[in-house]
Design a protein around this motif. Structure first.
Motif, PDB file in Angstrom:
ATOM      1  N   TYR A  74       1.090  -1.286   0.014  1.00 42.09           N
ATOM      2  CA  TYR A  74      -0.076  -0.033   0.449  1.00 42.09           C
ATOM      3  C   TYR A  74       1.121   0.852  -0.061  1.00 42.09           C
ATOM      4  O   TYR A  74       1.931   1.403   0.435  1.00 42.09           O
ATOM      5  CB  TYR A  74      -0.589  -0.143   1.191  1.00 42.09           C
ATOM      6  CG  TYR A  74      -1.643  -1.041   1.547  1.00 42.09           C
ATOM      7  CD1 TYR A  74      -3.305  -1.383   0.889  1.00 42.09           C
ATOM      8  CD2 TYR A  74      -1.317  -1.926   2.590  1.00 42.09           C
ATOM      9  CE1 TYR A  74      -3.387  -2.626   1.437  1.00 42.09           C
ATOM     10  CE2 TYR A  74      -1.852  -3.366   2.830  1.00 42.09           C
ATOM     11  CZ  TYR A  74      -3.176  -3.219   2.258  1.00 42.09           C
ATOM     12  OH  TYR A  74      -4.043  -4.917   1.660  1.00 42.09           O
TER      13      TYR A  74
ATOM     14  N   GLU B 257      -2.551   5.175   2.639  1.00 41.03           N
ATOM     15  CA  GLU B 257      -3.472   4.375   2.249  1.00 41.03           C
ATOM     16  C   GLU B 257      -3.334   3.084   3.580  1.00 41.03           C
ATOM     17  O   GLU B 257      -3.885   3.017   4.028  1.00 41.03           O
ATOM     18  CB  GLU B 257      -2.973   3.568   0.793  1.00 41.03           C
ATOM     19  CG  GLU B 257      -3.369   4.519  -0.737  1.00 41.03           C
ATOM     20  CD  GLU B 257      -2.488   5.459  -0.379  1.00 41.03           C
ATOM     21  OE1 GLU B 257      -2.665   6.551  -1.610  1.00 41.03           O
ATOM     22  OE2 GLU B 257      -1.352   5.444  -0.082  1.00 41.03           O
TER      23      GLU B 257
ATOM     24  N   ARG C 215      -6.290   2.454   6.391  1.00 46.42           N
ATOM     25  CA  ARG C 215      -6.062   1.212   6.546  1.00 46.42           C
ATOM     26  C   ARG C 215      -6.361   0.433   8.134  1.00 46.42           C
ATOM     27  O   ARG C 215      -7.320  -0.163   7.822  1.00 46.42           O
ATOM     28  CB  ARG C 215      -5.622   0.103   5.660  1.00 46.42           C
ATOM     29  CG  ARG C 215      -6.496  -0.878   5.207  1.00 46.42           C
ATOM     30  CD  ARG C 215      -5.212  -2.147   4.009  1.00 46.42           C
ATOM     31  NE  ARG C 215      -5.831  -1.789   3.307  1.00 46.42           N
ATOM     32  CZ  ARG C 215      -6.551  -2.102   1.965  1.00 46.42           C
ATOM     33  NH1 ARG C 215      -7.574  -2.612   2.590  1.00 46.42           N
ATOM     34  NH2 ARG C 215      -6.663  -1.467   0.711  1.00 46.42           N
TER      35      ARG C 215
ATOM     36  N   TYR D 292     -10.100  -0.538   9.890  1.00 49.21           N
ATOM     37  CA  TYR D 292     -10.116  -1.906  10.477  1.00 49.21           C
ATOM     38  C   TYR D 292      -9.754  -2.326  11.806  1.00 49.21           C
ATOM     39  O   TYR D 292      -9.683  -3.226  12.002  1.00 49.21           O
ATOM     40  CB  TYR D 292      -8.880  -2.831   9.650  1.00 49.21           C
ATOM     41  CG  TYR D 292     -10.232  -3.132   8.446  1.00 49.21           C
ATOM     42  CD1 TYR D 292     -11.056  -3.793   8.168  1.00 49.21           C
ATOM     43  CD2 TYR D 292      -9.103  -2.256   6.970  1.00 49.21           C
ATOM     44  CE1 TYR D 292     -11.789  -3.831   6.577  1.00 49.21           C
ATOM     45  CE2 TYR D 292      -9.963  -2.483   5.882  1.00 49.21           C
ATOM     46  CZ  TYR D 292     -10.995  -2.850   6.182  1.00 49.21           C
ATOM     47  OH  TYR D 292     -11.764  -3.112   4.114  1.00 49.21           O
TER      48      TYR D 292
END
Length: 174
Positions: A144, A148, A152, A156
């Motif tokens: 990534y 990003e 992420r 999450y």
């Protein structure tokens, strides 16, 4: 769009009709509003603004359809794949552009705001070219882009693997 190849006739109609109708309304709007300042009592500006707003959706759909058709033309998809890593790192690249341009063009940086438009466009294209190369380099090593990855992790609430060596998605260690 997921099965765009099966719907190319629809995309052709959308491109021709949407762009034709939308741009036509935009041109009509421009003809009506020429010389009428906002707030004039004759209603011409309001009509022009309404026509421009009405034409925006069909024109946008037409532009999207034209891009889909361009991607499905012979060989075009292979040529634009070079941009895939640039797009996969969109957040990182966008914020990098904001930082670089802020430092180049504003007074707290080099103050190049007075630079001509062609110079500004040249700098923007150069930065994009450098970011495309950097994105290829980065994603060859990491899964990534840096921001990003942060996005992420926050989404999450876990630490996703960063290095490309990780084969399993969300592996606990590389």
């Amino acid at each position: 769009i997921a099965n765009a190849g099966r719907h190319l006739p629809l995309f052709r109609r959308l491109a021709v009709g949407g762009i034709g109708f939308g741009v036509g309304l935009g041109l009509l709007s421009s003809l009506i509003s020429t010389g009428r300042p906002p707030g004039a009592d004759d209603g011409g500006y309001d009509l022009a603004n309404a026509l421009m707003t009405l034409g925006s959706l069909p024109a946008s759909l037409g532009y999207v359809a034209a891009v889909v058709l361009a991607l499905y033309s012979k060989g075009m998809l292979a040529r634009v794949r070079i941009l895939a890593p640039f797009g996969r790192m969109a957040l990182s690249n966008y914020l990098m552009q904001s930082l670089v341009f802020s430092l180049l063009f504003h007074a707290h940086g080099l103050g190049w705001w007075g630079l001509g438009r062609s110079g500004q466009v040249g700098i923007a294209l150069l930065l994009c070219a450098l970011q495309i190369v950097f994105s290829h380099w980065w994603l060859a090593r990491f899964q990534y882009g840096p921001l990003e990855w942060v996005w992420r992790a926050l989404t999450y609430l876990t630490w996703p693997p960063m290095r490309r060596c990780c084969r399993a998605r969300w592996a606990s260690r590389c």
